[in-house]
Scaffold this motif. Structure first.
Motif, PDB file in Angstrom:
ATOM      1  N   ALA A 142       0.861  -1.078  -0.047  1.00 21.43           N
ATOM      2  CA  ALA A 142      -0.148  -0.069  -0.043  1.00 21.43           C
ATOM      3  C   ALA A 142       0.828   1.039  -0.045  1.00 21.43           C
ATOM      4  O   ALA A 142       1.725   1.489   1.024  1.00 21.43           O
ATOM      5  CB  ALA A 142      -0.862  -0.056   1.262  1.00 21.43           C
ATOM      6  N   SER A 143       1.115   1.991  -1.280  1.00 20.83           N
ATOM      7  CA  SER A 143       2.040   2.839  -1.294  1.00 20.83           C
ATOM      8  C   SER A 143       1.788   4.322  -0.449  1.00 20.83           C
ATOM      9  O   SER A 143       2.893   4.774   0.051  1.00 20.83           O
ATOM     10  CB  SER A 143       1.864   3.436  -2.672  1.00 20.83           C
ATOM     11  N   GLY A 144       0.961   4.680  -0.185  1.00 19.06           N
ATOM     12  CA  GLY A 144       0.494   5.843   0.707  1.00 19.06           C
ATOM     13  C   GLY A 144       1.338   6.978   0.469  1.00 19.06           C
ATOM     14  O   GLY A 144       1.216   7.334  -0.833  1.00 19.06           O
ATOM     15  N   ALA A 145       2.006   7.624   1.340  1.00 27.08           N
ATOM     16  CA  ALA A 145       2.726   8.894   0.925  1.00 27.08           C
ATOM     17  C   ALA A 145       3.832   8.604  -0.208  1.00 27.08           C
ATOM     18  O   ALA A 145       4.146   9.681  -0.905  1.00 27.08           O
ATOM     19  CB  ALA A 145       3.379   9.224   2.198  1.00 27.08           C
ATOM     20  N   ASN A 146       4.300   7.390  -0.623  1.00 31.18           N
ATOM     21  CA  ASN A 146       5.225   7.139  -1.555  1.00 31.18           C
ATOM     22  C   ASN A 146       4.477   7.732  -2.961  1.00 31.18           C
ATOM     23  O   ASN A 146       5.118   8.274  -3.701  1.00 31.18           O
ATOM     24  CB  ASN A 146       5.386   5.584  -1.725  1.00 31.18           C
ATOM     25  N   ALA A 147       3.157   7.451  -2.894  1.00 27.30           N
ATOM     26  CA  ALA A 147       2.546   7.927  -4.149  1.00 27.30           C
ATOM     27  C   ALA A 147       2.529   9.382  -4.481  1.00 27.30           C
ATOM     28  O   ALA A 147       2.144   9.935  -5.528  1.00 27.30           O
ATOM     29  CB  ALA A 147       1.114   7.541  -4.358  1.00 27.30           C
ATOM     30  N   LYS A 148       2.945  10.238  -3.396  1.00 27.36           N
ATOM     31  CA  LYS A 148       2.956  11.673  -3.578  1.00 27.36           C
ATOM     32  C   LYS A 148       4.442  12.301  -4.073  1.00 27.36           C
ATOM     33  O   LYS A 148       4.717  13.341  -3.881  1.00 27.36           O
ATOM     34  CB  LYS A 148       2.380  12.348  -2.238  1.00 27.36           C
ATOM     35  N   LEU A 149       5.263  11.292  -3.880  1.00 32.54           N
ATOM     36  CA  LEU A 149       6.680  11.966  -4.555  1.00 32.54           C
ATOM     37  C   LEU A 149       6.564  12.537  -5.618  1.00 32.54           C
ATOM     38  O   LEU A 149       6.197  12.242  -6.586  1.00 32.54           O
ATOM     39  CB  LEU A 149       7.653  10.816  -4.605  1.00 32.54           C
ATOM     40  N   GLY A 181      29.645  13.220 -13.251  1.00 36.76           N
ATOM     41  CA  GLY A 181      30.676  12.376 -13.236  1.00 36.76           C
ATOM     42  C   GLY A 181      30.860  11.508 -12.182  1.00 36.76           C
ATOM     43  O   GLY A 181      31.432  10.372 -12.286  1.00 36.76           O
ATOM     44  N   SER A 182      30.654  11.932 -10.960  1.00 35.86           N
ATOM     45  CA  SER A 182      30.743  10.983  -9.796  1.00 35.86           C
ATOM     46  C   SER A 182      29.722  10.503  -9.095  1.00 35.86           C
ATOM     47  O   SER A 182      29.327   9.784  -8.267  1.00 35.86           O
ATOM     48  CB  SER A 182      31.790  11.823  -8.806  1.00 35.86           C
ATOM     49  N   THR A 183      28.435  11.335  -9.316  1.00 32.56           N
ATOM     50  CA  THR A 183      27.221  11.138  -8.527  1.00 32.56           C
ATOM     51  C   THR A 183      26.593   9.909  -9.241  1.00 32.56           C
ATOM     52  O   THR A 183      26.376  10.131 -10.580  1.00 32.56           O
ATOM     53  CB  THR A 183      26.288  12.182  -8.398  1.00 32.56           C
ATOM     54  N   VAL A 184      25.866   8.937  -8.591  1.00 34.47           N
ATOM     55  CA  VAL A 184      25.107   7.830  -9.385  1.00 34.47           C
ATOM     56  C   VAL A 184      23.792   8.209  -8.612  1.00 34.47           C
ATOM     57  O   VAL A 184      23.624   8.134  -7.364  1.00 34.47           O
ATOM     58  CB  VAL A 184      25.663   6.567  -9.027  1.00 34.47           C
ATOM     59  N   VAL A 185      22.756   8.116  -9.475  1.00 31.35           N
ATOM     60  CA  VAL A 185      21.476   8.123  -9.039  1.00 31.35           C
ATOM     61  C   VAL A 185      20.832   6.784  -9.385  1.00 31.35           C
ATOM     62  O   VAL A 185      20.868   6.264 -10.403  1.00 31.35           O
ATOM     63  CB  VAL A 185      20.736   9.176  -9.930  1.00 31.35           C
ATOM     64  N   LEU A 186      19.892   6.355  -8.198  1.00 32.57           N
ATOM     65  CA  LEU A 186      19.530   4.958  -8.273  1.00 32.57           C
ATOM     66  C   LEU A 186      18.202   5.073  -7.931  1.00 32.57           C
ATOM     67  O   LEU A 186      17.683   5.956  -6.940  1.00 32.57           O
ATOM     68  CB  LEU A 186      20.397   4.166  -7.193  1.00 32.57           C
ATOM     69  N   LEU A 187      17.307   4.514  -8.856  1.00 37.72           N
ATOM     70  CA  LEU A 187      15.659   4.553  -8.846  1.00 37.72           C
ATOM     71  C   LEU A 187      14.986   3.079  -8.896  1.00 37.72           C
ATOM     72  O   LEU A 187      15.812   2.288  -9.352  1.00 37.72           O
ATOM     73  CB  LEU A 187      15.284   5.391  -9.947  1.00 37.72           C
ATOM     74  N   GLN A 188      13.894   2.960  -8.484  1.00 35.93           N
ATOM     75  CA  GLN A 188      13.112   1.869  -8.759  1.00 35.93           C
ATOM     76  C   GLN A 188      11.847   2.458  -9.229  1.00 35.93           C
ATOM     77  O   GLN A 188      11.543   3.463  -9.512  1.00 35.93           O
ATOM     78  CB  GLN A 188      12.863   1.133  -7.374  1.00 35.93           C
ATOM     79  N   LEU A 189      10.823   1.649  -9.205  1.00 40.04           N
ATOM     80  CA  LEU A 189       9.450   1.988  -9.737  1.00 40.04           C
ATOM     81  C   LEU A 189       8.136   1.885  -8.816  1.00 40.04           C
ATOM     82  O   LEU A 189       7.073   1.536  -9.257  1.00 40.04           O
ATOM     83  CB  LEU A 189       9.146   0.931 -10.983  1.00 40.04           C
ATOM     84  N   GLU A 190       8.450   2.099  -7.463  1.00 40.74           N
ATOM     85  CA  GLU A 190       7.587   2.097  -6.478  1.00 40.74           C
ATOM     86  C   GLU A 190       6.945   3.311  -6.349  1.00 40.74           C
ATOM     87  O   GLU A 190       5.985   3.598  -5.256  1.00 40.74           O
ATOM     88  CB  GLU A 190       8.004   1.551  -5.354  1.00 40.74           C
ATOM     89  N   THR A 191       7.573   4.554  -6.957  1.00 39.49           N
ATOM     90  CA  THR A 191       6.954   5.738  -6.713  1.00 39.49           C
ATOM     91  C   THR A 191       6.148   6.191  -8.079  1.00 39.49           C
ATOM     92  O   THR A 191       6.337   5.438  -9.200  1.00 39.49           O
ATOM     93  CB  THR A 191       8.147   6.756  -6.500  1.00 39.49           C
ATOM     94  N   PRO A 192       5.441   7.344  -8.224  1.00 43.38           N
ATOM     95  CA  PRO A 192       5.044   7.718  -9.563  1.00 43.38           C
ATOM     96  C   PRO A 192       5.913   7.760 -10.750  1.00 43.38           C
ATOM     97  O   PRO A 192       7.080   8.255 -10.781  1.00 43.38           O
ATOM     98  CB  PRO A 192       4.390   9.265  -9.081  1.00 43.38           C
TER      99      PRO A 192
END
Length: 313
Positions: A119-126, A142-153
């Protein structure tokens, strides 16, 4: 130089029952042990990265930033306290006054397999605005890595991928749970990390061995993704890059709970990439970390520390 990883994603509280078997539809299974743990793919990956990142002497342990939204409730407050204990930067975690924090109901059988409802709750409001502020504040091309998944909008995820790419960051997407994405967004990725099921949903290739893994990887290459890592559970991970492809074996262990294995793998992979390791070395490091996590119960509770991975033969 300390690893710089920005994780954007979900934060949940996991309510886990471990029993002999998972229930079939309409079936009630009695017995089992109940556990309540912090979780959520984004939070798990942020904690994994924080435990595995190494800071230089006299450098504060703020190598990992987490961008998320929690509810104004007990679960949300406990999550923030946990992130601070893990030395995760929480400046860009916001509280939603109207939505509860996310929760996940998890069943785990005697073989370590799991079934999960969220149940996503507040995650759905990101929001995209929240992500934009975090990326601009942490931009280190060049040095920052951004890591994402698909549990947010999905619109927020796609925005983050584009923005990270435009800022010169290396964007890693763990496409879980697998959902359709704008093909133009895939070309902005540095690495995509589906498991066998997610790879099939994304490519329509059923992954059962190295040959089918390569077929799936090729379709993702054709979609514009330069580097593909398909995780294969106990068999390891299949890495395909413009330089070639190989199966990276995982250490042999006895699995107790696979709940956060993929999250552990992705957090570790992001840290290794941020440290400047080659992709084969990064995947090997991530496989070792994930193999440790499956020998323990829980999500974040199972995630290893750097010294454990470095000493694993």
């Amino acid at each position: 130089m300390a690893a710089i990883v920005c994780v954007i994603g979900s934060s949940n509280t996991d309510m886990v029952i471990k029993g002999d078997k998972l229930p079939a539809p309409g079936e009630t299974v009695l017995g089992g042990t109940f556990l309540m743990n912090p979780g959520g793919k984004g939070a798990n990956q942020a904690v994994a990265a924080a435990r595995l990142a190494i800071a230089e002497p006299n450098v504060p342990l703020t190598a990992v930033t987490f961008v998320a939204k929690v509810g104004d409730d007990l679960f949300g407050r406990q999550a923030l306290e946990q992130f601070e204990r893990e030395h995760i930067r929480t400046d860009f975690i916001t509280t939603d006054a109207d939505e509860p924090s996310g929760v996940a109901l998890i069943g785990v059988d005697s073989q370590g397999e799991n079934a999960i409802m969220v149940a996503s709750g507040a995650n759905a409001k990101l929001s995209q605005e929240q992500v934009a502020m975090a990326l601009e504040a942490g931009a280190n091309p060049g040095s920052t890595v951004v890591l994402l998944q698909l549990e947010t909008p999905i619109p927020t995820v796609e925005y983050a991928i584009r923005q990270g790419h435009e800022l010169g960051m290396r964007v890693v997407l763990n496409p879980a749970p697998a959902q359709p994405l704008d093909p133009a967004v895939l070309a902005c990725l540095y690495v995509i990390t589906p498991n066998e099921t997610e790879a099939e949903l994304l490519t329509r290739v059923r992954v059962t061995d190295e040959d089918t893994a390569q077929q799936a990887a090729q379709r993702l290459h054709e979609a514009g993704v330069p580097n593909v890592v398909i995780t294969l559970g106990s068999k390891g991970a299949y890495l395909s890059t413009p330089m070639g492809a190989s199966l990276v074996a995982a250490p042999s262990v006895t699995a107790v709970d696979t709940t956060a294995a993929g999250d552990c793998f992705n957090g570790a992979l992001a840290v290794a990439i941020a440290e400047g390791r080659s992709l084969p070395d990064a995947v090997a490091f991530a496989s070792k970390a994930a193999s440790i996590s499956v020998t323990r119960m829980g999500a974040q509770a199972s995630l290893p520390y750097r010294h454990e991975v470095d000493t694993l033969v």
